[in-house]
Design an enzyme around this catalytic site. Structure first.
Site, PDB file in Angstrom:
ATOM      1  N   CYS A 119      48.267  36.943  63.762  1.00  0.00           N
ATOM      2  CA  CYS A 119      47.223  37.067  64.792  1.00  0.00           C
ATOM      3  C   CYS A 119      47.111  35.814  65.649  1.00  0.00           C
ATOM      4  O   CYS A 119      46.434  35.826  66.675  1.00  0.00           O
ATOM      5  CB  CYS A 119      45.876  37.374  64.144  1.00  0.00           C
ATOM      6  SG  CYS A 119      45.872  38.883  63.175  1.00  0.00           S
ATOM      7  N   HIS A 252      39.321  34.560  67.620  1.00  0.00           N
ATOM      8  CA  HIS A 252      40.061  35.744  67.170  1.00  0.00           C
ATOM      9  C   HIS A 252      39.061  36.778  66.665  1.00  0.00           C
ATOM     10  O   HIS A 252      38.132  36.459  65.932  1.00  0.00           O
ATOM     11  CB  HIS A 252      41.032  35.346  66.063  1.00  0.00           C
ATOM     12  CG  HIS A 252      41.722  36.515  65.435  1.00  0.00           C
ATOM     13  ND1 HIS A 252      42.246  37.548  66.162  1.00  0.00           N
ATOM     14  CD2 HIS A 252      41.961  36.821  64.127  1.00  0.00           C
ATOM     15  CE1 HIS A 252      42.781  38.442  65.340  1.00  0.00           C
ATOM     16  NE2 HIS A 252      42.617  38.027  64.104  1.00  0.00           N
ATOM     17  N   ASN A 282      40.429  44.544  64.772  1.00  0.00           N
ATOM     18  CA  ASN A 282      41.331  43.398  64.852  1.00  0.00           C
ATOM     19  C   ASN A 282      42.661  43.867  65.432  1.00  0.00           C
ATOM     20  O   ASN A 282      43.408  44.586  64.776  1.00  0.00           O
ATOM     21  CB  ASN A 282      41.513  42.828  63.444  1.00  0.00           C
ATOM     22  CG  ASN A 282      42.448  41.627  63.405  1.00  0.00           C
ATOM     23  OD1 ASN A 282      43.153  41.335  64.370  1.00  0.00           O
ATOM     24  ND2 ASN A 282      42.476  40.946  62.275  1.00  0.00           N
TER      25      ASN A 282
HETATM   26  C1  LIG Z   1      38.028  42.847  53.846  1.00  0.00           C
HETATM   27  C2  LIG Z   1      36.578  42.392  53.828  1.00  0.00           C
HETATM   28  C3  LIG Z   1      35.823  43.032  54.980  1.00  0.00           C
HETATM   29  C4  LIG Z   1      35.955  42.860  52.512  1.00  0.00           C
HETATM   30  O1  LIG Z   1      34.613  42.460  52.482  1.00  0.00           O
HETATM   31  P1  LIG Z   1      34.006  41.888  51.148  1.00  0.00           P
HETATM   32  O2  LIG Z   1      32.569  41.703  51.369  1.00  0.00           O
HETATM   33  O3  LIG Z   1      34.829  40.678  50.761  1.00  0.00           O
HETATM   34  O4  LIG Z   1      34.242  43.082  50.167  1.00  0.00           O
HETATM   35  P2  LIG Z   1      34.988  43.035  48.787  1.00  0.00           P
HETATM   36  O5  LIG Z   1      36.456  42.845  48.988  1.00  0.00           O
HETATM   37  O6  LIG Z   1      34.261  42.060  47.907  1.00  0.00           O
HETATM   38  O7  LIG Z   1      34.729  44.491  48.281  1.00  0.00           O
HETATM   39  C5  LIG Z   1      33.454  44.905  47.907  1.00  0.00           C
HETATM   40  C6  LIG Z   1      33.549  46.334  47.435  1.00  0.00           C
HETATM   41  O8  LIG Z   1      33.790  47.205  48.552  1.00  0.00           O
HETATM   42  C7  LIG Z   1      34.910  48.040  48.273  1.00  0.00           C
HETATM   43  N1  LIG Z   1      35.606  48.333  49.522  1.00  0.00           N
HETATM   44  C8  LIG Z   1      36.679  47.707  50.059  1.00  0.00           C
HETATM   45  N2  LIG Z   1      37.010  48.271  51.222  1.00  0.00           N
HETATM   46  C9  LIG Z   1      36.102  49.271  51.434  1.00  0.00           C
HETATM   47  C10 LIG Z   1      35.920  50.196  52.460  1.00  0.00           C
HETATM   48  N3  LIG Z   1      36.702  50.240  53.553  1.00  0.00           N
HETATM   49  N4  LIG Z   1      34.888  51.072  52.368  1.00  0.00           N
HETATM   50  C11 LIG Z   1      34.083  51.047  51.313  1.00  0.00           C
HETATM   51  N5  LIG Z   1      34.206  50.192  50.284  1.00  0.00           N
HETATM   52  C12 LIG Z   1      35.210  49.307  50.356  1.00  0.00           C
HETATM   53  C13 LIG Z   1      35.747  47.258  47.312  1.00  0.00           C
HETATM   54  O9  LIG Z   1      36.574  48.133  46.567  1.00  0.00           O
HETATM   55  C14 LIG Z   1      34.694  46.592  46.469  1.00  0.00           C
HETATM   56  O10 LIG Z   1      34.241  47.506  45.512  1.00  0.00           O
HETATM   57  P3  LIG Z   1      33.919  47.035  44.011  1.00  0.00           P
HETATM   58  O11 LIG Z   1      32.840  45.998  44.159  1.00  0.00           O
HETATM   59  O12 LIG Z   1      33.504  48.284  43.360  1.00  0.00           O
HETATM   60  O13 LIG Z   1      35.220  46.469  43.515  1.00  0.00           O
HETATM   61  C15 LIG Z   1      36.472  40.847  53.909  1.00  0.00           C
HETATM   62  O14 LIG Z   1      36.964  40.257  52.736  1.00  0.00           O
HETATM   63  C16 LIG Z   1      37.232  40.294  55.092  1.00  0.00           C
HETATM   64  O15 LIG Z   1      36.857  40.503  56.236  1.00  0.00           O
HETATM   65  N6  LIG Z   1      38.293  39.522  54.859  1.00  0.00           N
HETATM   66  C17 LIG Z   1      39.125  38.993  55.919  1.00  0.00           C
HETATM   67  C18 LIG Z   1      40.114  40.038  56.371  1.00  0.00           C
HETATM   68  C19 LIG Z   1      40.740  39.718  57.694  1.00  0.00           C
HETATM   69  O16 LIG Z   1      40.080  39.329  58.623  1.00  0.00           O
HETATM   70  N7  LIG Z   1      42.077  39.923  57.801  1.00  0.00           N
HETATM   71  C20 LIG Z   1      42.807  39.742  58.989  1.00  0.00           C
HETATM   72  C21 LIG Z   1      42.949  38.307  59.320  1.00  0.00           C
HETATM   73  S1  LIG Z   1      43.827  38.084  60.809  1.00  0.00           S
END
Ligand SMILES: CC(C)(COP(=O)(O)OP(=O)(O)OC[C@H]1O[C@@H](n2cnc3c(N)ncnc32)[C@H](O)[C@@H]1OP(=O)(O)O)[C@@H](O)C(=O)NCCC(=O)NCCS
Length: 334
Positions: A119, A252, A282
């Site tokens: 990205c 970003h 994104n």
């Molecule tokens: C991916 C992201 C949104 C997840 O948010 P989070 O608050 O960290 O959520 P978690 O990974 O802790 O997951 C929490 C719960 O939601 C669940 N979950 C994950 N994706 C889900 C979705 N799309 N819908 C519903 N539930 C979801 C998980 O399984 C987890 O369940 P559990 O607690 O029973 O295991 C966050 O980590 C993020 O934005 N990371 C950066 C990703 C990014 O920007 N990537 C590109 C960079 S260029």
């Protein structure tokens, strides 16, 4: 890498963007995987994203964006002698999407190559184009950032599916009399590469399911919140400026929580921050030029304004650019 620019002044003289027509809402996604609008909105701030049609590839969405940038700069396409496409989803490994695009746009004299920095690709690409122009190796450069990540997502994996969308943006870079790019800071940490990767996409062999994007969301979140702040602070410091000097902040567009964190830590005014992740998700290499185009449409990019661009992504990579905005065109066709 960090540095202030030297040599000739270089600025953006044309800007264009394009997204596919098809809109996919959070409710649409909830019909495909176990997720909900409430979860996606609260964790990411994304409401909807654009998804390319089956037959649409990267160059199809880059072409309209590139044409707009060429038109705005009012230059003859044949006079463009450098074309860089930042992407992780080229039409194919080779020929490069930039070579294909140069042909479509009528740029027979352009050196053309693709650049892969996740990205952060767009910020890397403008730094490269800037250096070539300032050194006198090229006269006019078109930099395109775009991705069609929908083609490499696992459409059964809710942890990645909800985050990404397709889109592209393009800028014309030319030498100008005043303003322009002030400096760049770019970095990479391959040690963290496996936190966001497409394992089965190259010469190292992986089995079939590895051909989709895989991500450790929590680790990427931690990385992102760190580098979005450290990179911006580093380039401001390098250029002898402070956060208070920034007029327009273009981060970003990965997740509204990452943007909010950077805004708070840096102490940047929220009103100065461009946010469109709610509409596009994104879009990887397309994210910063799409946000820049929004800033232009809002009338925020006035001459003299200090614009801070900061990206981060697969690699893991990060990068910032500072630009003193100009409305100058070389008037090549005037
Ligand atoms: C991916 C992201 C949104 C997840 O948010 P989070 O608050 O960290 O959520 P978690 O990974 O802790 O997951 C929490 C719960 O939601 C669940 N979950 C994950 N994706 C889900 C979705 N799309 N819908 C519903 N539930 C979801 C998980 O399984 C987890 O369940 P559990 O607690 O029973 O295991 C966050 O980590 C993020 O934005 N990371 C950066 C990703 C990014 O920007 N990537 C590109 C960079 S260029």
């Amino acid at each position: 890498m960090i540095g202030r620019t030297s040599g000739a002044r270089v600025s953006i003289t044309g800007l264009g963007c394009h997204v596919p027509e098809r809109v996919l809402s959070n409710d649409d996604l909830a019909e495909l995987v176990d997720t909900s609008d409430e979860w996606i909105m609260s964790r990411t701030g994304i409401r909807e994203r654009r998804i390319a049609a089956d037959e649409e590839a990267l160059t199809d969405i880059c072409l309209p964006a590139a044409r707009r940038a060429v038109e705005m700069a009012r230059v003859d396409p044949a006079s463009v002698d450098l074309l860089i496409v930042a992407t992780v989803t080229p039409d194919m490994a080779f020929p490069s999407s930039s070579a294909l695009l140069a042909d479509m746009l009528g740029m027979p004299d352009a050196a053309a190559y693709d650049l892969s920095a996740g990205c952060t690709g767009f910020v890397y690409a403008i730094a490269q184009a800037h250096a070539m122009l300032a050194a006198g190796l090229a006269q006019r450069a078109l930099v395109v950032g775009g991705d069609v990540l929908s083609k490499i997502l696992d459409w059964t994996d809710r942890s990645t599916l909800v985050l990404f969308g397709d889109g592209a943006g393009a800028v014309m870079l030319e030498r100008v009399g005043e303003g322009g790019f002030l400096g760049f800071e770019l970095g990479a940490d391959g040690g963290g590469g496996a936190n966001l990767w497409l394992p089965g996409s190259g010469s190292r062999k992986f089995e079939d399911p590895e051909r989709f994007v895989k991500m450790n969301g929590r680790e990427v979140f931690k990385f992102a919140t760190r580098v979005m702040v450290s990179s911006a602070e580093a380039i401001l410091d390098e250029c002898g400026l402070t956060v208070a000097d920034v007029d327009v902040y273009v981060p970003h567009q990965a997740n509204v929580r990452i943007i909010d964190h950077a805004v708070k830590k840096l102490g940047i005014d929220k009103e100065k921050t461009i946010v469109n992740v709610d509409r596009y998700g994104n879009t990887s290499s397309g994210s910063i030029p799409l946000a820049l185009a929004d800033a232009a449409d809002d009338g925020r990019l006035e001459p003299g304004k200090l614009v801070l661009l900061t990206g981060m992504g697969a690699g893991l990579t990060w990068g910032s650019a500072l630009i003193r905005w100009t409305h100058e065109t070389t008037g090549a066709l005037a």
